[in-house]
Scaffold this motif. Structure first.
Motif, PDB file in Angstrom:
ATOM      1  N   LEU A  78       0.832  -1.204   0.000  1.00 48.04           N
ATOM      2  CA  LEU A  78       0.000   0.000   0.000  1.00 48.04           C
ATOM      3  C   LEU A  78       0.867   1.254   0.000  1.00 48.04           C
ATOM      4  N   TYR A  79       1.909   1.259   0.807  1.00 50.13           N
ATOM      5  CA  TYR A  79       2.808   2.418   0.864  1.00 50.13           C
ATOM      6  C   TYR A  79       3.503   2.631  -0.475  1.00 50.13           C
ATOM      7  N   ALA A  80       4.029   1.563  -1.048  1.00 49.65           N
ATOM      8  CA  ALA A  80       4.743   1.670  -2.325  1.00 49.65           C
ATOM      9  C   ALA A  80       3.821   2.195  -3.420  1.00 49.65           C
ATOM     10  N   SER A  81       2.613   1.688  -3.469  1.00 46.82           N
ATOM     11  CA  SER A  81       1.657   2.146  -4.472  1.00 46.82           C
ATOM     12  C   SER A  81       1.300   3.617  -4.280  1.00 46.82           C
ATOM     13  N   TYR A  82       1.122   4.019  -3.032  1.00 45.04           N
ATOM     14  CA  TYR A  82       0.782   5.419  -2.740  1.00 45.04           C
ATOM     15  C   TYR A  82       1.915   6.354  -3.173  1.00 45.04           C
ATOM     16  N   VAL A  83       3.141   5.984  -2.860  1.00 39.56           N
ATOM     17  CA  VAL A  83       4.296   6.813  -3.243  1.00 39.56           C
ATOM     18  C   VAL A  83       4.447   6.844  -4.765  1.00 39.56           C
ATOM     19  N   GLN A  84       4.235   5.732  -5.429  1.00 36.35           N
ATOM     20  CA  GLN A  84       4.282   5.729  -6.898  1.00 36.35           C
ATOM     21  C   GLN A  84       3.271   6.714  -7.472  1.00 36.35           C
ATOM     22  N   ASP A  85       2.063   6.717  -6.924  1.00 36.53           N
ATOM     23  CA  ASP A  85       1.040   7.659  -7.387  1.00 36.53           C
ATOM     24  C   ASP A  85       1.452   9.099  -7.128  1.00 36.53           C
ATOM     25  N   LEU A  86       2.045   9.359  -5.965  1.00 34.01           N
ATOM     26  CA  LEU A  86       2.525  10.711  -5.672  1.00 34.01           C
ATOM     27  C   LEU A  86       3.580  11.147  -6.694  1.00 34.01           C
ATOM     28  N   LEU A  87       4.521  10.260  -6.983  1.00 34.29           N
ATOM     29  CA  LEU A  87       5.600  10.588  -7.919  1.00 34.29           C
ATOM     30  C   LEU A  87       5.075  10.788  -9.340  1.00 34.29           C
ATOM     31  N   LYS A  88       4.166   9.936  -9.756  1.00 40.76           N
ATOM     32  CA  LYS A  88       3.573  10.097 -11.093  1.00 40.76           C
ATOM     33  C   LYS A  88       2.862  11.435 -11.209  1.00 40.76           C
ATOM     34  N   GLY A  89       2.102  11.795 -10.189  1.00 44.55           N
ATOM     35  CA  GLY A  89       1.395  13.073 -10.187  1.00 44.55           C
ATOM     36  C   GLY A  89       2.350  14.245 -10.191  1.00 44.55           C
ATOM     37  N   GLN A  90       3.417  14.129  -9.431  1.00 45.06           N
ATOM     38  CA  GLN A  90       4.410  15.204  -9.355  1.00 45.06           C
ATOM     39  C   GLN A  90       5.111  15.369 -10.703  1.00 45.06           C
ATOM     40  N   LEU A  91       5.471  14.277 -11.341  1.00 48.82           N
ATOM     41  CA  LEU A  91       6.152  14.352 -12.628  1.00 48.82           C
ATOM     42  C   LEU A  91       5.229  14.898 -13.711  1.00 48.82           C
ATOM     43  N   LYS A  92       3.968  14.512 -13.644  1.00 46.72           N
ATOM     44  CA  LYS A  92       3.007  14.976 -14.636  1.00 46.72           C
ATOM     45  C   LYS A  92       2.730  16.469 -14.483  1.00 46.72           C
ATOM     46  N   GLU A  93       2.526  16.908 -13.260  1.00 47.24           N
ATOM     47  CA  GLU A  93       2.184  18.305 -12.986  1.00 47.24           C
ATOM     48  C   GLU A  93       3.402  19.223 -12.995  1.00 47.24           C
ATOM     49  N   GLN A  94       4.551  18.681 -12.599  1.00 48.03           N
ATOM     50  CA  GLN A  94       5.793  19.449 -12.468  1.00 48.03           C
ATOM     51  C   GLN A  94       5.543  20.751 -11.714  1.00 48.03           C
ATOM     52  N   LYS A  95       4.918  20.588 -10.561  1.00 54.90           N
ATOM     53  CA  LYS A  95       4.598  21.723  -9.710  1.00 54.90           C
ATOM     54  C   LYS A  95       5.801  22.080  -8.842  1.00 54.90           C
ATOM     55  N   GLU A  96       5.505  22.616  -7.669  1.00 58.58           N
ATOM     56  CA  GLU A  96       6.529  23.030  -6.724  1.00 58.58           C
ATOM     57  C   GLU A  96       7.362  21.835  -6.258  1.00 58.58           C
ATOM     58  N   PRO A  97       8.490  22.105  -5.615  1.00 60.43           N
ATOM     59  CA  PRO A  97       9.297  20.995  -5.090  1.00 60.43           C
ATOM     60  C   PRO A  97       8.501  20.216  -4.044  1.00 60.43           C
ATOM     61  N   PHE A  98       8.908  18.975  -3.823  1.00 60.68           N
ATOM     62  CA  PHE A  98       8.170  18.135  -2.886  1.00 60.68           C
ATOM     63  C   PHE A  98       9.107  17.317  -2.019  1.00 60.68           C
ATOM     64  N   PHE A  99       8.573  16.859  -0.915  1.00 61.51           N
ATOM     65  CA  PHE A  99       9.314  16.051   0.050  1.00 61.51           C
ATOM     66  C   PHE A  99       8.412  14.904   0.476  1.00 61.51           C
ATOM     67  N   ILE A 100       8.942  13.691   0.468  1.00 63.88           N
ATOM     68  CA  ILE A 100       8.207  12.523   0.932  1.00 63.88           C
ATOM     69  C   ILE A 100       9.004  11.877   2.064  1.00 63.88           C
ATOM     70  N   TYR A 101       8.369  11.785   3.231  1.00 65.15           N
ATOM     71  CA  TYR A 101       8.929  11.043   4.354  1.00 65.15           C
ATOM     72  C   TYR A 101       8.239   9.685   4.340  1.00 65.15           C
ATOM     73  N   MET A 102       9.026   8.614   4.221  1.00 66.93           N
ATOM     74  CA  MET A 102       8.438   7.276   4.151  1.00 66.93           C
ATOM     75  C   MET A 102       9.123   6.376   5.166  1.00 66.93           C
ATOM     76  N   ALA A 103       8.319   5.787   6.046  1.00 69.26           N
ATOM     77  CA  ALA A 103       8.838   4.897   7.079  1.00 69.26           C
ATOM     78  C   ALA A 103       8.041   3.597   7.072  1.00 69.26           C
ATOM     79  N   PHE A 104       8.680   2.541   6.624  1.00 72.36           N
ATOM     80  CA  PHE A 104       8.022   1.234   6.690  1.00 72.36           C
ATOM     81  C   PHE A 104       7.982   0.781   8.133  1.00 72.36           C
ATOM     82  N   GLN A 105       7.259  -0.289   8.378  1.00 77.63           N
ATOM     83  CA  GLN A 105       7.146  -0.807   9.731  1.00 77.63           C
ATOM     84  C   GLN A 105       8.504  -1.255  10.172  1.00 77.63           C
TER      85      GLN A 105
END
Length: 131
Positions: free
Chosen positions: A104-131
């Protein structure tokens, strides 16, 4: 936030501590937290969206079952964010019960990255911590 779902842990990272997303927001970053939080949840002010993240996809506690998302008799898997009107939304995702959290986490981050690359909006930061 109920103490049943939080395991009754009345503590967290002190609110006077500035954390990375709070600094990055000053530079127009979008900020996302994914996975394990475990830095406080007994009051909303300790949770990720109230600490500078635009959204949070994961769980507040320090542990949980990878599939049932249950710990200490409570279900804890959510997608929190601030809506278009500026209101905090705590979206507990019961529909994800039975799905493996790492996927679920991997899929969510992939969607975030795809959206960011498509929109090429402001800079972004992703904090990701698996269990």
């Amino acid at each position: 936030v109920s103490t049943q779902s939080t395991g009754g842990q009345p503590w967290g990272l002190p609110l006077n501590e500035t954390i990375i997303p709070q600094i990055l927001k000053q530079y127009d970053y979008t900020t996302h937290a994914v996975g394990k939080w475990h830095l406080g949840m007994h009051k909303w002010s300790f949770t990720p969206v109230h600490r500078g993240f635009d959204d949070f996809f994961g769980y507040y506690l320090g542990a949980q079952d990878y599939n049932s998302h249950i710990y200490y008799k409570g279900y804890d898997f959510r997608h929190d964010y601030t809506d278009e009107k500026g209101n905090f939304v705590d979206n507990v995702r019961y529909d994800l019960k039975g799905q493996y959290s790492a996927e679920l986490y991997a899929s969510y981050v992939q969607d975030l990255l795809k959206g960011q690359l498509k929109e090429q909006k402001e800079p972004f930061f992703i904090y990701m911590a698996f269990q």
